[in-house]
Each structure stands twice: as C-alpha cells, then as structure tokens.
Design a protein around this motif. Structure first.
Motif, short mmCIF file in Angstrom:
data_model
loop_
_atom_site.label_atom_id
_atom_site.label_comp_id
_atom_site.label_asym_id
_atom_site.label_seq_id
_atom_site.Cartn_x
_atom_site.Cartn_y
_atom_site.Cartn_z
N UNK A 207 0.82 -1.20 0.00
CA UNK A 207 0.00 0.00 0.00
C UNK A 207 0.86 1.26 0.00
N UNK A 208 2.15 1.12 0.24
CA UNK A 208 3.05 2.26 0.33
C UNK A 208 3.60 2.68 -1.04
N UNK B 231 3.94 -11.64 -2.23
CA UNK B 231 3.81 -10.96 -0.95
C UNK B 231 2.97 -9.71 -1.18
N UNK B 232 1.93 -9.55 -0.38
CA UNK B 232 1.09 -8.36 -0.38
C UNK B 232 1.17 -7.74 1.01
N UNK B 233 1.54 -6.46 1.09
CA UNK B 233 1.75 -5.83 2.38
C UNK B 233 0.87 -4.60 2.55
N UNK B 234 0.15 -4.57 3.66
CA UNK B 234 -0.66 -3.43 4.07
C UNK B 234 0.11 -2.68 5.15
N UNK B 235 0.48 -1.45 4.86
CA UNK B 235 1.25 -0.63 5.80
C UNK B 235 0.28 0.25 6.59
N UNK B 236 0.55 0.44 7.88
CA UNK B 236 -0.23 1.35 8.71
C UNK B 236 0.14 2.78 8.34
N UNK B 237 -0.47 3.26 7.25
CA UNK B 237 -0.16 4.59 6.74
C UNK B 237 -0.58 5.69 7.70
N UNK B 238 -1.67 5.50 8.43
CA UNK B 238 -2.11 6.53 9.38
C UNK B 238 -1.09 6.69 10.51
N UNK C 25 4.31 18.79 8.72
CA UNK C 25 3.35 19.18 7.68
C UNK C 25 2.14 18.25 7.57
N UNK C 26 2.17 17.08 8.21
CA UNK C 26 1.03 16.17 8.21
C UNK C 26 0.74 15.48 6.90
N UNK C 27 1.64 15.57 5.94
CA UNK C 27 1.39 14.97 4.63
C UNK C 27 2.38 13.85 4.37
N UNK C 28 1.90 12.70 4.02
CA UNK C 28 2.77 11.61 3.61
C UNK C 28 2.58 11.42 2.12
N UNK C 29 3.65 11.41 1.39
CA UNK C 29 3.61 11.18 -0.05
C UNK C 29 3.80 9.71 -0.32
N UNK C 30 3.14 9.22 -1.32
CA UNK C 30 3.25 7.81 -1.68
C UNK C 30 4.68 7.50 -2.11
#
Length: 145
Positions: free
Chosen positions: A38-39, A119-126, A138-143
């Motif tokens: 997801x990253x 392999x499929x990975x779900x990252x804790x993006x929050x 800045x509170x923004x994460x870019x892919x």
C-alpha cells in the motif's frame, strides 16, 4: 509444511529487509515472484522489489523489521511486522532527520513448491503519517515510488 513455510518467510524478511543479502533472496523466490504494498503504486517483480528495498535501506541504514506474529496454513502465511529505524538520508521526498520511527505492516504470503511466489503488504499509513507530521511538521505523507 506450515512450519517450513513460516521459516521460509522469516528467512525472506531477514535476507531482504534486515541484511540486504539479495543474491540469496533470489534463490528462495519463484521466477514469477510478485510484490505489492500500500506504500507504493503497482506490482514489483523480484528485481524491482530488490531496488525498492535498497532505496529504503540506504535511507534507513539501521532498519530493523521484527516479526510480531506469524501464522500459516497450507501454502499461505500471514505476518504482522514492525519496521523501525532512523531516517539518515532523503527518502520519498522527505529530508533526513535522524529520528527513529516505527510502523506496523501486515503481509500475506503465498508459497509454491517451497519458494515465495507473492507478498502483499498493508502498511499502517495513518500511524506513519502521524509520526511524519510530528517529525516534519506538515502532516502529509507522499506515496512511495
């Protein structure tokens, strides 16, 4: 078989994320290995996966991936892992800050004939976004690319 598959996945994580021993890693994946997270957008073959991991390990030289939980049934394995380390070089548009961050990821793995085929990975993006906002303000994460 499930115990063998768990050991194979643990070995994969150690060879790739923790030690960067990519020639050995290539020996335990199928020729049609596919990685998705997801990253980052899209799917990666083994060569693209290796480049992706190298990019991250270059920026986070003290990167550690710890397996918190591992479950297996048949040719399927699930891992819950924690990625941690300090950003020492720019990564995905973020400047280095030498602060340690950690985030969780859940991965599903498929094993075929004793080798990892996906392999499929779900990252804790929050969770990662909260830490980035604290570290960079800045509170923004870019892919990741």
């Amino acid at each position: 078989m499930s115990d063998h598959n768990k050991q194979l996945v643990e070995h994969f994580i150690n060879l790739s994320w923790n030690t960067g021993r990519f020639n050995l890693l290539r020996q335990i994946v199928t020729p049609d290995f596919v990685y998705h997270t997801t990253f980052a957008e899209g799917f990666k073959d083994v060569d693209s996966f290796v480049e992706y991991v190298k990019q991250i390990r270059t920026a986070i030289v003290d990167l550690d991936v710890s397996i918190e939980e591992i479950m297996a049934e048949g040719d399927r394995v699930i891992t819950i892992s924690t990625f941690s380390g300090s950003f020492q070089k720019p990564l995905f548009g973020f400047p280095p800050n030498n602060k340690v961050i950690g985030f969780s990821a859940v991965s599903t793995w498929e094993i075929r004939r004793g080798r990892v085929c996906s392999q499929n990975t779900l990252v804790d993006l929050a969770g990662l976004q909260r830490q980035m906002a604290q570290n960079w303000g800045n509170g923004t994460v870019r892919a990741a690319g």
